[in-house]
Design an enzyme around this catalytic site. Structure first.
Site, short mmCIF file in Angstrom:
data_model
loop_
_atom_site.label_atom_id
_atom_site.label_comp_id
_atom_site.label_asym_id
_atom_site.label_seq_id
_atom_site.Cartn_x
_atom_site.Cartn_y
_atom_site.Cartn_z
N SER A 177 0.82 -1.22 0.00
CA SER A 177 0.00 0.00 0.00
C SER A 177 0.85 1.26 0.00
O SER A 177 0.54 2.24 -0.69
CB SER A 177 -0.94 0.01 1.21
OG SER A 177 -1.90 -1.01 1.08
N CYS A 178 1.93 1.25 0.76
CA CYS A 178 2.81 2.43 0.82
C CYS A 178 3.51 2.64 -0.52
O CYS A 178 3.68 3.78 -0.97
CB CYS A 178 3.82 2.28 1.95
SG CYS A 178 3.05 2.25 3.59
N THR A 179 3.90 1.56 -1.16
CA THR A 179 4.55 1.66 -2.47
C THR A 179 3.57 2.21 -3.50
O THR A 179 3.90 3.10 -4.28
CB THR A 179 5.09 0.28 -2.91
OG1 THR A 179 6.01 -0.19 -1.91
CG2 THR A 179 5.79 0.37 -4.25
#
Length: 170
Positions: free
Chosen positions: A44-46
């Site tokens: 999700s952060c990527t």
């Protein structure tokens, strides 16, 4: 918890290249999208960081810079940036001081265990340093499009001029 119309707290943190970023340096000059995320290299952060990077030119045209903050250190940020071709600036808040300042350092329950972590959040800050939008517990998919739309509202004259220009060129 920070809200719209609050003054954005000032801070200084190192980036992936170990160069200091001082929030006061952009006040009066640029709008800021300040997004907090839990960790480098998670799916999700990527997705979120890559989406912001993909739209960085659109933000720049609106006199806006995009800054990501997580508790990861500078070296981890550099590896994350380089591995995924990210262009946005990533700041290391290893002591979670800025996360606490912005109210995104929260207790979470993961696999039945309570621990502290970052609540994925985004703040849209105008040139005067006022928080115009405080978005907490955001979902990465589609988030950048929403943020870009909100930033466009900060520069209505410029957005109108660009729309007229595009109509003439079409």
């Amino acid at each position: 918890m920070l809200r719209s119309a609050d003054t954005a707290p000032l801070f200084s943190l190192p980036d992936a290249d170990m160069e200091n970023f001082d929030m006061a340096s952009v006040r009066g000059n640029r709008h800021v999208v300040l997004f907090f995320y839990p960790r480098d290299n998670t799916p999700s952060c990527t997705l979120q960081a890559a989406d912001f990077s993909d739209h960085e030119d659109a933000f720049n045209r609106l006199d806006c810079i995009v800054i990501g903050v997580s508790p990861d250190d500078c070296l981890t940020h550099a590896e994350f940036r380089d591995e995924h071709g990210l262009s946005i600036r990533l700041l290391a808040d290893t002591e979670a001081e800025v996360c606490k300042l912005y109210g995104v350092w929260r207790e979470k329950i993961v696999d039945g265990v309570k621990r502290m972590g970052v609540l994925r959040s985004t703040f849209i800050i105008d040139k005067d340093g006022q928080i115009r939008h405080a978005l907490y517990d955001v979902t990465p998919r589609g988030h950048v499009a929403e943020v870009l739309s909100l930033v466009r509202e900060l520069e209505p004259e410029k957005a109108n001029a660009n729309r007229k220009k595009h109509r003439r060129n079409a």
